[in-house]
Scaffold this motif. Structure first.
Motif, PDB file in Angstrom:
ATOM      1  N   THR A  34      -2.803  -9.383  -7.109  1.00 14.77           N
ATOM      2  CA  THR A  34      -1.880  -8.440  -7.761  1.00 14.77           C
ATOM      3  C   THR A  34      -0.492  -9.040  -7.990  1.00 14.77           C
ATOM      4  OG1 THR A  34      -1.297  -6.100  -7.776  1.00 14.77           O
ATOM      5  CG2 THR A  34      -0.832  -7.298  -5.743  1.00 14.77           C
ATOM      6  N   LYS A  69       3.346   0.352  -3.731  1.00 10.17           N
ATOM      7  CA  LYS A  69       2.728  -0.224  -4.940  1.00 10.17           C
ATOM      8  C   LYS A  69       3.640  -1.247  -5.632  1.00 10.17           C
ATOM      9  CE  LYS A  69      -0.328   3.686  -6.005  1.00 10.17           C
ATOM     10  NZ  LYS A  69      -0.821   4.598  -7.056  1.00 10.17           N
ATOM     11  N   ASP A  84      -7.244   0.709  -0.776  1.00  9.31           N
ATOM     12  CA  ASP A  84      -7.355   2.107  -0.367  1.00  9.31           C
ATOM     13  C   ASP A  84      -8.807   2.540  -0.155  1.00  9.31           C
ATOM     14  OD1 ASP A  84      -5.871   4.520   0.195  1.00  9.31           O
ATOM     15  OD2 ASP A  84      -6.752   5.369  -1.622  1.00  9.31           O
ATOM     16  N   TYR A 108      -6.246  -3.568  -9.975  1.00  9.87           N
ATOM     17  CA  TYR A 108      -6.726  -2.429  -9.182  1.00  9.87           C
ATOM     18  C   TYR A 108      -6.652  -2.727  -7.683  1.00  9.87           C
ATOM     19  CZ  TYR A 108      -8.476  -0.053 -13.358  1.00  9.87           C
ATOM     20  OH  TYR A 108      -8.571   0.589 -14.574  1.00  9.87           O
ATOM     21  N   ALA A 113     -11.068   2.900  -2.568  1.00 14.59           N
ATOM     22  CA  ALA A 113     -11.641   3.605  -3.717  1.00 14.59           C
ATOM     23  C   ALA A 113     -12.475   2.686  -4.598  1.00 14.59           C
ATOM     24  CB  ALA A 113     -10.528   4.239  -4.553  1.00 14.59           C
ATOM     25  N   MET A 114     -12.286   1.370  -4.456  1.00 14.85           N
ATOM     26  CA  MET A 114     -13.041   0.394  -5.239  1.00 14.85           C
ATOM     27  C   MET A 114     -13.437  -0.759  -4.337  1.00 14.85           C
ATOM     28  SD  MET A 114     -11.042   0.057  -8.900  1.00 14.85           S
ATOM     29  CE  MET A 114     -12.086  -1.354  -9.353  1.00 14.85           C
ATOM     30  N   GLN A 165       0.824  -1.211   0.000  1.00 10.26           N
ATOM     31  CA  GLN A 165       0.000   0.000   0.000  1.00 10.26           C
ATOM     32  C   GLN A 165       0.859   1.263   0.000  1.00 10.26           C
ATOM     33  OE1 GLN A 165      -2.809  -1.775   3.262  1.00 10.26           O
ATOM     34  NE2 GLN A 165      -3.941  -0.108   2.304  1.00 10.26           N
ATOM     35  N   TRP A 188      -4.482  -1.988  -5.379  1.00  5.77           N
ATOM     36  CA  TRP A 188      -4.140  -0.849  -4.527  1.00  5.77           C
ATOM     37  C   TRP A 188      -5.365   0.023  -4.279  1.00  5.77           C
ATOM     38  CZ3 TRP A 188      -4.159   4.416  -4.309  1.00  5.77           C
ATOM     39  CH2 TRP A 188      -3.344   5.002  -3.333  1.00  5.77           C
ATOM     40  N   ASP A 189      -6.178   0.224  -5.332  1.00  6.80           N
ATOM     41  CA  ASP A 189      -7.380   1.053  -5.194  1.00  6.80           C
ATOM     42  C   ASP A 189      -8.396   0.398  -4.268  1.00  6.80           C
ATOM     43  OD1 ASP A 189      -7.062   3.164  -7.690  1.00  6.80           O
ATOM     44  OD2 ASP A 189      -6.212   1.197  -8.122  1.00  6.80           O
ATOM     45  N   ARG A 209      -6.743  -0.126 -16.960  1.00  5.61           N
ATOM     46  CA  ARG A 209      -5.593  -1.018 -16.769  1.00  5.61           C
ATOM     47  C   ARG A 209      -5.865  -2.426 -17.296  1.00  5.61           C
ATOM     48  NH1 ARG A 209      -4.837   0.417 -10.437  1.00  5.61           N
ATOM     49  NH2 ARG A 209      -4.936   2.682 -10.694  1.00  5.61           N
TER      50      ARG A 209
END
Length: 557
Positions: free
Chosen positions: A292, A216, A343, A337, A345-346, A213, A339-340, A400
């Motif tokens: 990931t 990345k 975080d 995605y 965000a997703m 995090q 990391w998102d 992506r």
């Protein structure tokens, strides 16, 4: 154990009337109390054997017996005796010859008093010699110290991965996962450090996720998978069973081993995800972080592209009607995605962009179809499937998943020796420099398959002209992998002619490039010059043979 320390000895010798008598009393009081040894001491004095050397020799002889005796007490679970021994012996833990004996007592203590733990931690020389069992107990309560021990090991893992990505003689992503973890010093060190301590395993797992995090760097995910499966390799291991996504990772590991995620494994993964759909920690933390891993991303992207080819074979026109493809795309999307998602965000449950299924993937299918139908594979022929370049490129830049699929599409195109189609798609790599085409993970696999698949150096020349030459000076690793391709060309027929075209201009590093790149460049020049010498020697030898034949012919006629 009544030990006279330095100050006590100083006081005794300072205040006594007869120092020699005082020294003898100290020796008698603290020496080995065996009547059989006493008569030998004067003889050792005459031989100038120091009492210290004598006592150390005896101690070395007794050390193994003492340790064995301590182990017997531990097996009998004689806690009281162990506590008594520790209390009496801890005062001499600083003595190098005695430290292993004291550590053996500490190792078998069910609960070590805080005062002893604190003393060991504060003295680096003692801490460094502590057995791993003791260190685990210390680390369980002292997370900062454990993190300090972890940092160089994890950093070394990243260094090892980077080194392997710079080697194109083998494909890092084709290595069997079990072989990778069994031959990795990093993984073995971590397994040894953790032992069966689930709390330490959780600290490592959490640390790797936090590092990802923060930075990345996707290789932290690889380390998390390898570590879990390393414990899985140990039968009946409580550590792997404590991990909530053990079954999920086990299935992915099997897919990596077989280099494909078949329908059976997809069903197993789907069942796992359905069973834990409401567990937000698993769905929105552990699963995306695992996905990931570049090894997982590689196998998922490859499976998606192969499914597109299968759709053409089975004459299924629309990707949106293929549930298997959509499931793989969802997993791949979460990995890209991750990391998102971590975080906030997703979410794992977010749907894939519908345009990917209705517009983007049909374009790729049309490319596959045209490539199969095309009979004119000359370099002058072009694609009839005209891609709306601005829209097509912009979509990959903003998505992506689309970008990753395209990069894998090019790799598979070379892998399947579809060079005509590959040369049509190369220019798009220049548009994706900031989005993956300059990344070592992509370049490592790409150059590997180019070297393995392309036999005609003409096609490598096109690749160099349309991509590597254009980007080499601005991106160090593109320059590096370009040098790798030039080195490969040297071994081919007429390869020196093509190498000379690029070596002294397009691929010459500047002052801004690293020493590493300059070393690789100068090594390639030496290889090139050696190759020229060998060719020249061969030509001279052939010319001499031809001349000798002509002279022989003249003699007989």
């Amino acid at each position: 154990m009544n030990i006279n320390f330095k100050e006590e000895l100083k006081t005794t010798l300072t205040n006594c009337e007869d120092p020699f008598r005082a020294i003898k009393d100290i020796q008698d009081e603290n020496g080995i109390a065996l009547t059989q040894i006493r008569p030998a001491l004067p003889l050792l004095d005459l031989l100038e054997v120091k009492r210290l050397d004598f006592h150390l020799a005896v101690l070395d002889d007794m050390k193994d017996r003492l340790i064995k005796r301590i182990q017997e007490l531990a097996q009998r679970d004689d806690k009281e005796q162990l506590e008594t021994l520790l209390e009496k012996s801890f005062a001499v833990i600083n003595l190098t010859h005695v430290t292993p004996i004291v550590m053996e007592i500490v190792k078998h203590m069910p609960k070590i008093p805080d005062k002893y733990v604190k003393y060991i931690v504060e003295h680096e020389q003692i801490y460094s010699r502590a057995p791993i069992e003791l260190k685990r107990l210390i680390w369980t309560d002292n997370h900062t110290l454990f993190q300090k021990e972890l940092q160089p090991i994890i950093s070394q893992y990243l260094v090892n991965v980077e080194e392997q990505l710079l080697q194109c003689d083998h494909n890092y992503f084709l290595q069997l996962p079990k072989q990778r973890r069994q031959t990795s010093p990093t993984i073995q060190s971590l397994v040894h450090m953790i032992g069966t301590n689930i709390k330490l395993y959780d600290i490592v797992r959490t640390s790797l996720q936090k590092l990802f995090q923060r930075t990345k760097i996707v290789h932290y995910s690889s380390l998390r998978l390898l570590l879990l499966m390393a414990f899985h390799d140990l039968e009946n291991n409580s550590v792997s069973k404590s991990d909530s996504i053990h079954i999920f990772v086990w299935t992915l590991d099997a897919a990596l081993k077989e280099r494909k995620l078949d329908l059976k494994k997809q069903r197993e993964i789907e069942q796992f995800l359905d069973a834990h759909a409401r567990d937000t920690d698993i769905i929105n933390k552990h699963i995306p972080f695992v996905l990931t891993d570049p090894n997982i991303v590689s196998i998922l992207a490859k499976s998606c592209i192969l499914l597109l080819h299968k759709q053409v074979d089975d004459e299924i026109p629309l990707p949106r009607s293929n549930k298997e493809l959509q499931f793989l795309l969802k997993l791949l999307n979460m990995g890209l995605y991750a990391w998102d998602v971590l975080d906030g965000a997703m979410s794992f449950h977010d749907a894939i962009d519908s345009k990917l299924l209705t517009h983007y993937l049909p374009f790729l299918i049309r490319l596959i179809v045209e490539n199969r139908l095309n009979t004119d594979i000359s370099s002058s022929s072009i694609l009839k499937t005209l891609l709306p370049q601005t829209e097509f490129v912009q979509y990959m830049i903003n998505n992506r998943l689309a970008c990753q699929l395209f990069l894998r599409f090019i790799i598979e195109t070379y892998h399947q020796k579809q060079f005509w189609l590959a040369t049509q798609l190369i220019p798009y790599l220049n548009e994706l420099i900031e989005y993956g085409s300059a990344d070592k993970v992509f370049l490592h696999q790409f150059v590997y398959f180019v070297r393995q698949s392309v036999e005609q150096i003409h096609y490598i020349g096109i690749l160099l002209d349309k991509f590597f030459v254009l980007q080499a000076q601005g991106h160090e690793f593109i320059l590096y992998y370009g040098l790798i391709l030039l080195k490969h060309i040297l071994s081919k027929t007429n390869g020196t002619n093509l190498v000379s075209k690029y070596l002294y201009q397009s691929f010459k590093p500047t002052r801004d490039h690293s020493t590493f790149i300059h070393d690789k460049y100068h090594q390639l020049i030496r290889d090139y010059e050696e190759c020229l010498r060998q060719i020249q020697t061969r030509e001279q030898t052939q010319q001499q043979v031809s001349t000798d034949k002509q002279n022989s012919f003249s003699i007989f006629h």
